[in-house]
Design an enzyme around this catalytic site. Structure first.
Site, PDB file in Angstrom:
ATOM      1  N   ARG A 176      72.631  -2.896  46.999  1.00 40.37           N
ATOM      2  CA  ARG A 176      73.748  -3.024  47.934  1.00 40.37           C
ATOM      3  C   ARG A 176      73.198  -3.248  49.346  1.00 40.37           C
ATOM      4  O   ARG A 176      72.145  -2.719  49.707  1.00 40.37           O
ATOM      5  CB  ARG A 176      74.623  -1.765  47.911  1.00 40.37           C
ATOM      6  N   HIS A 192      74.197 -12.978  46.935  1.00 44.08           N
ATOM      7  CA  HIS A 192      74.759 -11.903  46.114  1.00 44.08           C
ATOM      8  C   HIS A 192      75.116 -12.412  44.719  1.00 44.08           C
ATOM      9  O   HIS A 192      76.240 -12.215  44.238  1.00 44.08           O
ATOM     10  CB  HIS A 192      75.993 -11.298  46.790  1.00 44.08           C
TER      11      HIS A 192
END
Length: 314
Positions: free
Chosen positions: A229, A277
């Site tokens: 993250r 991502h």
């Protein structure tokens, strides 16, 4: 009873069609459209607006549409019902592919050769260490971390793992907690970060952690791969370590702000690889199937699987 889709940034009609095909007997409703809030028993969410899940008196469970659940706990008005995360073999495999790819890119110096190709240089110092002499440290030993560690071992890397609480995994050297972190970092040439984002792990990839990585390894210095993250990393500390040479390179798939802003130094730094991502971009059909199967389990009176512990945040 109905399933509510509460998501931002995704094509909601595609998701409605997927779930309707899997759950033909269940109405699929969408946040932002009129629907009977009393009929909603289940929610599938991805970064829903804060407070938008209140007033659902018969809500039985919330499902994250991704591997992470930190966005759910960012909602201070989140209903107190069971939350399930996605555990999907397809997603796990894709994450391991990403991790193995970039570890091999560092092992085989492929970024260097790509630069040399652009410059028309034919140079090789014959410094090609074997995978067995390169120490990879996997931070986070959940489903994703364990699978990545196993596949790195198959390639031949010297792999160890770290988690916040002790975990015994056959064939893998493990460390845990604050007391084990220092020893774990000191034997790590490539750090792979796959820990969940919680209040305890926010900003964990900082100057102090980077300074603890091995400096005398076969790769000439440590490398970082963060596919966990964005909130795990302190961007300024990573850039400073790269500029100082205490970190030789970084592969970053996640960022505090996404999409990554055009003025981020990561875009232009010669020793940073940016990916959008997509390290574990699982097939939407696979995710929908997992959630539909969970709903069928609940409807049959069976327990929910992969339930999140709110106290730990994962």
């Amino acid at each position: 009873m109905s399933l509510l889709l509460a998501m931002t940034g995704w094509h909601v009609e595609d998701w409605r069609a997927r779930f309707q095909a899997l759950l033909p007997e269940m109405p699929i409703v969408v946040l932002g459209e009129p629907f009977d809030r009393r009929a909603v028993h289940y929610v599938a969410s991805w970064k829903h607006p804060v407070g938008s899940l209140t007033g659902l008196p018969n809500l039985a469970a919330i499902f994250s549409l991704g591997a992470g659940v930190d966005f759910l706990f960012a909602d201070d008005k989140l209903p107190t019902v069971p939350i399930a995360r996605v555990v999907d073999p397809d997603l796990t495999t894709r994450m391991s592919e990403y991790v193995v790819l970039h570890c091999l890119m560092y092992l085989r110096q492929q970024y260097r050769y790509l630069r040399q190709q652009r410059e028309g240089l034919w140079e090789d110092d014959r410094n090609q260490p074997a995978a067995r002499s390169v120490r990879v440290g996997v931070m986070g030993l959940g489903e994703l971390g364990r699978d990545a560690a196993r596949k790195l071992q198959v390639i031949g890397f010297d792999v160890a793992g770290w988690s916040r609480s002790p975990k015994a995994i056959d064939g893998l050297t493990t460390f845990s907690g604050e007391e084990g972190l220092k020893a774990f970092l000191a034997r790590t040439d490539i750090l792979v970060c796959l820990v969940p984002l919680t209040p305890d792990t926010r900003g964990i990839i900082n100057a102090e952690l980077i300074a603890g990585l091995a400096q005398g390894g076969r790769l000439g210095g440590p490398f970082l791969i963060n596919a966990g993250r964005g909130g795990l990393q302190v961007a300024a500390d990573i850039v400073a370590a790269l500029d100082a040479g205490t970190l030789r390179g970084a592969t970053l798939d996640v960022f505090e702000t996404e999409p990554l802003p055009p003025d981020s130094p990561f875009w232009r730094h010669p020793n940073v690889t940016v990916t959008p991502h997509n390290s574990a971009m699982s097939e939407p059909e696979a995710i929908a199937s997992v959630i539909a199967a969970q709903i069928r389990r609940l409807e049959a009176g069976e327990p929910l699987q992969n339930v999140v512990d709110p106290a730990r945040g994962y």
